[in-house]
Design a protein around this motif. Structure first.
Motif, PDB file in Angstrom:
ATOM      1  N   ALA A  59     -29.215  39.385   9.203  1.00  0.00           N
ATOM      2  CA  ALA A  59     -29.946  38.496  10.113  1.00  0.00           C
ATOM      3  C   ALA A  59     -30.800  39.329  11.062  1.00  0.00           C
ATOM      4  O   ALA A  59     -30.293  40.227  11.738  1.00  0.00           O
ATOM      5  CB  ALA A  59     -28.977  37.627  10.899  1.00  0.00           C
ATOM      6  N   PRO A  60     -32.095  39.049  11.149  1.00  0.00           N
ATOM      7  CA  PRO A  60     -32.971  39.850  12.019  1.00  0.00           C
ATOM      8  C   PRO A  60     -32.948  39.337  13.456  1.00  0.00           C
ATOM      9  O   PRO A  60     -32.556  38.220  13.744  1.00  0.00           O
ATOM     10  CB  PRO A  60     -34.351  39.623  11.400  1.00  0.00           C
ATOM     11  N   GLY A  61     -33.392  40.173  14.374  1.00  0.00           N
ATOM     12  CA  GLY A  61     -33.587  39.752  15.744  1.00  0.00           C
ATOM     13  C   GLY A  61     -32.348  39.795  16.611  1.00  0.00           C
ATOM     14  O   GLY A  61     -31.310  40.354  16.236  1.00  0.00           O
ATOM     15  N   THR A  62     -32.457  39.181  17.777  1.00  0.00           N
ATOM     16  CA  THR A  62     -31.405  39.188  18.793  1.00  0.00           C
ATOM     17  C   THR A  62     -31.073  37.756  19.179  1.00  0.00           C
ATOM     18  O   THR A  62     -31.980  36.957  19.462  1.00  0.00           O
ATOM     19  CB  THR A  62     -31.889  39.951  20.048  1.00  0.00           C
ATOM     20  N   VAL A  63     -29.792  37.432  19.220  1.00  0.00           N
ATOM     21  CA  VAL A  63     -29.376  36.065  19.548  1.00  0.00           C
ATOM     22  C   VAL A  63     -29.795  35.726  20.976  1.00  0.00           C
ATOM     23  O   VAL A  63     -29.476  36.457  21.924  1.00  0.00           O
ATOM     24  CB  VAL A  63     -27.855  35.894  19.384  1.00  0.00           C
ATOM     25  N   SER A  64     -30.480  34.599  21.119  1.00  0.00           N
ATOM     26  CA  SER A  64     -30.948  34.162  22.435  1.00  0.00           C
ATOM     27  C   SER A  64     -30.360  32.823  22.848  1.00  0.00           C
ATOM     28  O   SER A  64     -30.450  32.440  24.022  1.00  0.00           O
ATOM     29  CB  SER A  64     -32.474  34.056  22.458  1.00  0.00           C
ATOM     30  N   GLU A  65     -29.749  32.100  21.903  1.00  0.00           N
ATOM     31  CA  GLU A  65     -29.248  30.761  22.217  1.00  0.00           C
ATOM     32  C   GLU A  65     -28.313  30.306  21.109  1.00  0.00           C
ATOM     33  O   GLU A  65     -28.468  30.692  19.943  1.00  0.00           O
ATOM     34  CB  GLU A  65     -30.420  29.787  22.333  1.00  0.00           C
ATOM     35  N   ILE A  66     -27.323  29.477  21.495  1.00  0.00           N
ATOM     36  CA  ILE A  66     -26.480  28.786  20.517  1.00  0.00           C
ATOM     37  C   ILE A  66     -26.574  27.300  20.808  1.00  0.00           C
ATOM     38  O   ILE A  66     -26.364  26.865  21.941  1.00  0.00           O
ATOM     39  CB  ILE A  66     -25.017  29.254  20.585  1.00  0.00           C
ATOM     40  N   ARG A  67     -26.905  26.542  19.793  1.00  0.00           N
ATOM     41  CA  ARG A  67     -27.019  25.095  19.925  1.00  0.00           C
ATOM     42  C   ARG A  67     -25.912  24.424  19.118  1.00  0.00           C
ATOM     43  O   ARG A  67     -25.574  24.884  18.021  1.00  0.00           O
ATOM     44  CB  ARG A  67     -28.390  24.626  19.431  1.00  0.00           C
ATOM     45  N   PHE A  68     -25.371  23.343  19.637  1.00  0.00           N
ATOM     46  CA  PHE A  68     -24.319  22.605  18.951  1.00  0.00           C
ATOM     47  C   PHE A  68     -24.808  21.194  18.615  1.00  0.00           C
ATOM     48  O   PHE A  68     -25.613  20.615  19.350  1.00  0.00           O
ATOM     49  CB  PHE A  68     -23.066  22.527  19.825  1.00  0.00           C
ATOM     50  N   ALA A  69     -24.288  20.660  17.502  1.00  0.00           N
ATOM     51  CA  ALA A  69     -24.683  19.317  17.050  1.00  0.00           C
ATOM     52  C   ALA A  69     -26.196  19.170  17.145  1.00  0.00           C
ATOM     53  O   ALA A  69     -26.721  18.238  17.754  1.00  0.00           O
ATOM     54  CB  ALA A  69     -23.968  18.249  17.872  1.00  0.00           C
ATOM     55  N   HIS A  70     -26.900  20.075  16.497  1.00  0.00           N
ATOM     56  CA  HIS A  70     -28.348  20.219  16.710  1.00  0.00           C
ATOM     57  C   HIS A  70     -29.157  19.881  15.473  1.00  0.00           C
ATOM     58  O   HIS A  70     -28.833  20.289  14.358  1.00  0.00           O
ATOM     59  CB  HIS A  70     -28.668  21.653  17.118  1.00  0.00           C
ATOM     60  N   SER A  71     -30.240  19.148  15.709  1.00  0.00           N
ATOM     61  CA  SER A  71     -31.290  18.974  14.708  1.00  0.00           C
ATOM     62  C   SER A  71     -32.617  19.334  15.346  1.00  0.00           C
ATOM     63  O   SER A  71     -32.842  19.012  16.519  1.00  0.00           O
ATOM     64  CB  SER A  71     -31.345  17.525  14.219  1.00  0.00           C
ATOM     65  N   PRO A  72     -33.512  19.964  14.597  1.00  0.00           N
ATOM     66  CA  PRO A  72     -34.838  20.248  15.165  1.00  0.00           C
ATOM     67  C   PRO A  72     -35.650  18.983  15.374  1.00  0.00           C
ATOM     68  O   PRO A  72     -36.594  18.977  16.167  1.00  0.00           O
ATOM     69  CB  PRO A  72     -35.480  21.156  14.116  1.00  0.00           C
TER      70      PRO A  72
END
Length: 317
Positions: free
Chosen positions: A145-158
């Protein structure tokens, strides 16, 4: 896994449920009964009161004790189903807002000890409060996985019902957003399955043209796969994978790397088999993955106390 509890044991613990039987799949029936009984034993061992079916009894209507549930008012007041402060904080944060068109079972989240969405918070809630820890965990679990984690979303749809994505109500139990050097994002979208069995589902015909379009543009699926998974136990998995693929195709160009991952206990043979069968339908497997709960816990990515609590709560072994 430990020996399957007898009918007498299950009845004594208020855990004999007809819905746990999976016709033709005795291993799944045994697995589901073990998990329900285990949750009841966990509840008793921790001094929590017993819940009910329905979760909120109505005056004058029939109800009965349910060993794998908590009383809703008690569950909300204490947060007893959440194993860490991070998990509880993540659940409170997520339930404080509503994504457009979301459908969210708040009662089960707090009171049903078997609920997979609650397991998602318990697995990843500590990471939501510590993004450095989250970044180490994501790269331990998915090293490419590339990059750096910036956020965690739960029960999420775009975007539920948004035709620019999949035009459906499908959502991810958890999503790790990673920032990339070029200003775009990567995402690891996670579906968590615990006590669930794999069930056949039927596609709404109105969605088929968009599903075919996303599949063709991705180049990830064998020709005919979209039609072949309809009315099978692979449809929901396929739809959530297509939702991830639609993010990578979005006109904004915001998402340039992604993977959809199904997480389940090793003993859930339904989802182990379903993941294997779905993977065989893919030409490009880079955007799909699966992992067992045990594999995530064994990776050393979570705090030891959290790992111990998760094993005690969710894994009868």
């Amino acid at each position: 896994m430990a020996e399957t509890p007898s009918k007498e044991q299950l009845e004594a613990a208020h855990c004999w449920e007809a819905e746990d039987r999976v016709p033709g799949r005795p291993a799944m029936t045994a697995f589901r009964r073990k998990l329900r009984y285990h949750q009841a034993m966990w509840r008793e061992a921790n001094g929590h009161p017993i819940g009910s079916q329905p979760i909120v009894p109505r005056e004058g209507k029939p109800s009965r004790p349910a060993g794998s549930r908590l009383p809703l008012d008690y569950a909300r007041e204490t947060g007893a189903t959440f194993l860490t402060a991070g998990a509880l904080d993540a659940a409170k944060t997520r339930t404080s807002f509503v994504e457009p068109h979301q459908s969210f079972d708040h009662q089960r989240l707090w009171a049903d000890l078997l609920w997979s969405e609650t397991l998602a918070f318990n697995l990843f809630g500590d990471l939501a409060a510590d993004l450095a820890l989250a970044d180490r965990a994501v790269h331990a679990w998915w090293p490419d996985a590339p990059g750096t984690v910036s956020e965690i979303r739960f029960a999420h749809s775009p975007g539920r019902f948004d035709p620019a994505y999949l035009g459906s109500l499908r959502a991810f139990d958890a999503a790790f957003v990673l920032d990339l050097d070029d200003g775009t994002h990567a995402i690891v979208a996670v579906d968590v399955e615990y006590h669930e069995r794999a069930r056949a589902a039927t596609r709404k015909p109105i969605g088929l043209p968009r599903h075919l379009e996303v599949a063709e543009r991705s180049g990830a699926l064998e020709s005919g796969t979209v039609e072949a998974v309809d009315r099978t136990d692979l449809l929901v998995m396929s739809l959530e994978h297509l939702l991830l693929l639609s993010m990578l195709q979005h006109e904004s160009g915001a998402w340039t790397w992604g993977r959809y991952v199904v997480v389940h206990p090793a003993g859930n043979t339904d989802f182990a088999d379903a993941c294997s069968r779905y993977r065989a339908l893919l030409v490009d497997r880079s955007t799909f993955g699966s992992a067992t709960v045990e594999e995530l816990l064994d990776a050393g990515a979570l705090r030891p106390r959290t790992v111990a609590a998760l094993r005690e709560r969710y894994l009868p072994d």
